[in-house]
Design an enzyme around this catalytic site. Sequence first.
Site, PDB file in Angstrom:
ATOM      1  N   ARG A 261       0.844  -1.200   0.000  1.00 41.23           N
ATOM      2  CA  ARG A 261       0.000   0.000   0.000  1.00 41.23           C
ATOM      3  C   ARG A 261       0.876   1.245   0.000  1.00 41.23           C
ATOM      4  NH1 ARG A 261      -4.726  -1.714   4.407  1.00 41.23           N
ATOM      5  NH2 ARG A 261      -5.259  -3.694   3.390  1.00 41.23           N
ATOM      6  N   ARG A 276       2.450   1.116  10.321  1.00 38.05           N
ATOM      7  CA  ARG A 276       1.940   1.500   9.008  1.00 38.05           C
ATOM      8  C   ARG A 276       3.066   1.436   7.988  1.00 38.05           C
ATOM      9  NH1 ARG A 276      -2.861   3.841   8.010  1.00 38.05           N
ATOM     10  NH2 ARG A 276      -3.103   4.372  10.214  1.00 38.05           N
ATOM     11  N   GLU A 348      -6.354  -0.292  15.898  1.00 39.55           N
ATOM     12  CA  GLU A 348      -6.952  -1.261  14.977  1.00 39.55           C
ATOM     13  C   GLU A 348      -5.956  -2.347  14.569  1.00 39.55           C
ATOM     14  OE1 GLU A 348      -8.145  -1.636  10.336  1.00 39.55           O
ATOM     15  OE2 GLU A 348      -8.160   0.373  11.183  1.00 39.55           O
ATOM     16  N   SER A 351     -10.182  -5.388  10.568  1.00 37.82           N
ATOM     17  CA  SER A 351     -11.517  -4.941  10.167  1.00 37.82           C
ATOM     18  C   SER A 351     -12.219  -6.138   9.538  1.00 37.82           C
ATOM     19  CB  SER A 351     -11.440  -3.805   9.151  1.00 37.82           C
ATOM     20  OG  SER A 351     -11.120  -2.585   9.779  1.00 37.82           O
ATOM     21  N   ARG A 390       1.110  -5.827  12.794  1.00 38.06           N
ATOM     22  CA  ARG A 390       0.502  -5.162  13.946  1.00 38.06           C
ATOM     23  C   ARG A 390       0.376  -6.115  15.127  1.00 38.06           C
ATOM     24  NH1 ARG A 390      -3.699  -0.416  12.169  1.00 38.06           N
ATOM     25  NH2 ARG A 390      -2.374   0.489  10.550  1.00 38.06           N
TER      26      ARG A 390
END
Length: 427
Positions: A261, A276, A348, A351, A390
Amino acid sequence: MHDIRLIRENPAAFDAGLAKRGLEPISAELLALDEKKRSISTQMQLCQARRNEASKLIGQAMAQKDMEKAEALKAEVAELKERLPQLEAEDRAIGEELQSLLLAIPNLPADDVPLGTDESENLEQARWGTPRSFDFTPQDHADFGPALGLDFEAAAAISGARFAALRGQMARLHRALAQFMLDRQSGGNGYEEVNPPLLVRDEALVGTGQLPKFTEDLFRTTDGRWLIPTAEVSLTNLVREQIVPETALPLRFTALTPCFRSEAGSAGRDTRGFIRQHQFEKVELVAICRPEDSEAEHQKMLAAAEGILQALNLPYRRVLLCTGDMGFGARKTYDLEVWLPSQNSYREISSVSNCGDFQARRMNARYKPEGEKNTRFLHTLNGSGLAVGRTLVAVLENYQQADGSVIIPEVLAPYMGGITKLEAAKN
């Protein structure tokens, strides 16, 4: 993608759904294009029918030696032949414009999704586990991780910012987490393990909703393919352009893959550490099912993701996202947020989303109910089970010790080759 027929039937309900996401009404614009396209299609059909009819009449006129009528009919056919390509071009242009608009509109939220404008209005549903009480000030993983093999400097020299190299015991822990997750999801949780392509074509990303809206968040190769931002793209597209037998449903897939990403919309966020990154690994979960089963599949997938956190004894909370914080393709999303001691907050880590038939329409993925003639669109769901990087951060921070070492969670023992603690190399 949305069905223009449903918008025709209830444009007010469609605009009301968009309003829940904070978007302006668009049904009038869509229906105006739809009406224009249908009008042109009618003209095309009439022209084609008249051309066929006139062509037959030419033969009859010639047989009757009515040359004047035959010539008039020939002129009409020639005019119709010239008109038809013009109408086809208009029809194609309007169709593309309508398609472009429909592809850019997000999914409508489910009725039980709370209204809200941003993450501050998400609804916390539950917490699991108690955050650890430290007898020292817990450190950020970015501060004590490098001594254990989390190498940001060498990676930056090779690739730039938002990359990391994991070395030695740190790489072993990362691999252990990934394999543990994959084994859990493909074992007791019943997801079929897949090793999918990492490079995909435009239509695959259109199918799952990343294109055309999120082009800037993706990496593209020189031959026009794209690096996947998540294995959701490859796994969901396994049913692209297919009619799946009802007896084969539900389909449940899992994959461990690198993800890529650009993080175009996250400037300044989580610039330190491993949270990230441009490149990271994730165990993805995808379910494909009948519409009446999608809510149950959503709960099953949520439990599969939560089970990993519970097995690792990582405190977390479950949050139902509000309308203003959901992803583009989701109609309902739960976030799992893991406790990070250094930030004294939940962040987070997964999801889990129900997309309804939104992606299936874009992919033309259907099933045929037994005993029925017509097909129906499938429902698709996806979630992280979990993001490996994460999770690594959460383990490092929650299991850190005062001397900078990290205790390995017991459940990972079979994957660690006898290593029970990460420790800095002794000089």
